[in-house]
Design an enzyme around this catalytic site. Structure first.
Site, mmCIF file in Angstrom:
data_model
loop_
_atom_site.group_PDB
_atom_site.id
_atom_site.type_symbol
_atom_site.label_atom_id
_atom_site.label_comp_id
_atom_site.label_asym_id
_atom_site.label_seq_id
_atom_site.Cartn_x
_atom_site.Cartn_y
_atom_site.Cartn_z
ATOM 1 N N CYS H 32 0.859 -1.186 0.000
ATOM 2 C CA CYS H 32 0.000 0.000 0.000
ATOM 3 C C CYS H 32 0.900 1.243 0.000
ATOM 4 C CB CYS H 32 -0.864 -0.056 1.263
ATOM 5 S SG CYS H 32 -1.964 1.345 1.433
ATOM 6 N N ASP H 53 -0.473 -5.626 0.218
ATOM 7 C CA ASP H 53 -1.739 -5.964 -0.442
ATOM 8 C C ASP H 53 -1.586 -7.315 -1.136
ATOM 9 O OD1 ASP H 53 -3.227 -3.664 0.209
ATOM 10 O OD2 ASP H 53 -2.294 -2.532 -1.408
#
Lengths: 136, 136, 136, 136, 136, 136, 136, 136, 136, 136
Positions: H32, H53
């Protein structure tokens, strides 16, 4: 009203052996007792109070001298259709009625009820001691 | 604040038999305690800190003299909705409140919480000794 | 490099009771050691040798005086991201790090790794003796 | 009360291309309106009348100039937590709020609600015309 | 006897928009007509001839000026409980009753019946033309 | 008529080790005995009385000196196709026939029958004592 | 021909602890022996007699001084590809080869074979005594 | 940093026919972006801000003159591992890189991301017009 | 021999409306024709040549003036039990027999056969043009 | 080497009707070409380079004058077992061979390959125009 007199049996064809019979009955339905009063509630089905309950009844037993006849079991379970009865009583009542008529070495009844008010209930009762389970 | 006074019971209709009652409550929600301080967090729901938690509460018990009334259990679980409380405390608190009111022979509470930060938590606590489990 | 110093704990709120905490961490990733040499492999991610490994880590324990803090566990597991480490070592290392910091009554770590070369691996290690398991 | 002012956007990084963004939000909860009166019902959560509702909100859109920021969407959906609102209004309201702030080429909101009274409801509303769908 | 007079409606809160409402009703039950004679069969439930039927009724519609009230739909579906009725008639009857009371832009009723005699039946009927479906 | 003479065996290639062989036979079919009379019912297949039964037969055993040959087992199970036989007798008969021909250390036969009259039946019988099961 | 010489090991990195390694190998394939004669059948693959068999091999063990190297296990299992071998022999042979090379505290091999002639077979064999299983 | 230069192609062996190639890549991971700043975030993996992620990337295309080589695609996707990048940018970037190198008749990239903050995101982008889809 | 004379119909109770009836018949069984010769094969069931085939027959139609009676359909499908018939012929024959007796606006028969020789077959045939399908 | 000469056909028994035949073949296996050189790779199965590939081949067609014989299809697919061939070529080759021998109105071949290097591939090719599909 539940009608245990509908239950019929036939002689266990292999009575000399400990073996297990299991039945799943996914279409059990009865009525919720109105104001906590159990009994015949057939006029109440269309009213909000006596709401229908739905369950899968799971019956497991080791037969003794006799086995329960399948068609008569179906008719017996249908006889709860317009009866107002609590979950706990329904499961224990079915166990008592079957034990009295079939006289198994061991029997278990599980009532697996549909979600009500966001809560799912499963009631399990048994009678007798399960024989020889370590080898099944 | 959790409201154990909402819990109601009814007499166990088959108190002479050891049997099991299981309930799945998939709509439990509370709030994450803000800054580690537990308590009423109802103003905080729209803020990032006091984030909502979601869980399925799975309750299993062998009733003694009384059973928990389903509707009152639902209301009791709703009373956690705006409360800031840790996972471990919620599960043990529900177990303590139920044991005090229902006085079962044995009870287990499992809190099955939704994924948070990529981690799923399941907390399991019990009270008493499970009777006759070998035959169920 | 795995960073056990990231692990934080909080006091067990129900230390007087034996209860179980289970956590599923489905987003664990590390690197396959290059040429069998374990250690920092962050430059190697784009090379074929130090291929990424993916696993779900399943951690179960009975807390003693303290519980592992969820956010710190997440950060600790992230610290394996660029580390070259064998499956067997990763699972046992996580168990050792957690046992040293959290000092549980019993703990089990299961590493459920994704298919590699057409083979799926699951490694299970535990520390201590599981208490009272018959009643959970 | 729902707080559309919580919704934030960021510039669409690929505004020249028609592409689709889909979000599943499985933790939506609001309250059933008491006596049919919608509005703030936070004191009512522990009462039987204003029962909690649970849903998965499924949002799909083709972004125009801007995209909805994920964290702000989460906060906005949390702002329904203590609001008494009907299913149909909730879904259409979320669609209206999002369309006003995000101004997508096309957007659909599906509210997939949990079973209530033995009935499951799914409400689907959309705004605009879905572009280029034949090639996605 | 089915009681369409139980059906109630409320004004569609977003009548200016074409949107879809879907309801799954998994607890529909009626009775098989005895000897092909449809009508009240409540005394027959415990007899083999008038066997219970079970279905999930799936109702989908685009509301016009009004929506069907959920609780009244539940009561209406309960009113089939002791009625002897064929599959094809039940599905088309429910469609007719709902269309008359709710007057939707389009409505579909699917009756998904349980296995009988080793055969599963699904009946689908609709009324009106589905609007704007390409954008939902 | 069931034809146990079709069963063939081959010498157990690892007779010195206790190991387990399990077979799932999902295509077992026989006929329901007409009026309770078991025996050859081949002319009756198109009549309502002698309805076909369907089951998965699950056979598990620890081989002694010999193993059952797979193709011969298939032919033996096919020989029930036009035979009228009760569930309980079919399962126990298969167990007896196999034990006599194969002489295993332990064997279990599970007959998992399709839904009939809304009820599913599973019959389990075994012969002998399961060896060394704790290490498998 | 199976080539056990392909199997390689590495020293158990946590030899002081009893822990479990499990591997699922879903792409095992060999050939059915032609006319009951086992051995090299590579020329026969396109003929009807030596039909391919497919299985998932599930291997579980508690390592002693050494662990099996994953890539070498894959190569060893590939070496059955053109070999004519019975189910029972394949599973026991794999167990024997692995036990001889890896010398585990306990090992189990499960061969989960695809449907053949409408019958699915699962063969399970083990060597040694499973240690400390109550705490895993 | 994503390394499109890793992508390699090979000549389409059936360039005269419109056919479809689909690839599921369930092990995509990136970081992220910290404070909204995209770019190299490799030092940040152990910090809370630049959280990992995870996604399944689903790529579908009709090849023109060339096909993407599988191993090079894997290496290219690995090159996002320590990169801070938004969901929308990642999916569109992969599409752009692949279209530039492979030059397909049509291509679609779907990024199916894991739950974050209780919300699951799926981003779908395509390039070109899907040929002959009615016959596939 | 298939016995189409067993098929009975009843008048369509809603002949003025285009609606769909679907039936899944999961217990269809016939015999594989011996040496390619179709016909009565009842003596051959225990021989390897005329092996049993199993299928789910899925029948869908829009009724015209009449509907097929469920019990008679069951008896008709049972009449294939000892018949040697190829897959393609069975599906097309059932379609022809039903169309001749029931005269539907449109009908489709799908034969979904069990795995044979590692290959699963599904045969689909239809008669007539499906009406109004866009609104169902 | 693939042996299309193994493919046999039989006359379509319902050549006057457009109907569909679908076959799932879940046990296809070939070898990855060594160093990009396709051809006979039977000696290489036990080496790392020519690794086995596994796929489900899904074949669908509308027969013209003839149908493919099932047993011969199985033998033909087995003939890829020791052949080094790329995914794209295998699917298109099977389509070409079948179209040449069976001459269908339309045919589609889907190769659904197992995960390799963390990526799953599905290749779809077709020949001809699918007739009358709107009514199936």
């Amino acid at each position: 009203m539940p009608k245990p007199q509908l239950l019929e049996t036939f002689p266990n064809p292999y009575a000399g052996r400990d073996y297990e019979i299991h039945m799943d009955c996914p279409e059990f339905t009865s009525l919720c007792p109105l104001g906590g009063i159990e009994g015949d509630a057939s006029d109440l089905a269309a009213l909000e109070g006596g709401a229908p309950d739905f369950a899968t009844m799971r019956i497991t037993y080791f037969p003794g001298e006799s086995c329960v006849e399948l068609k008569s079991l179906k008719l017996y379970l249908w006889s709860f259709r317009n009866d107002g009865i609590f979950y706990e009583r329904a499961v224990n009542r079915i166990l008592d009625d079957l034990v009295e008529r079939v006289n198994p070495k061991w029997m278990r009844v599980v009532g697996d009820f549909n979600l009500r008010g966001g809560i799912k209930s499963v009631i399990t009762a048994s009678s007798g001691t399960r024989p020889a389970s370590q080898d099944l």
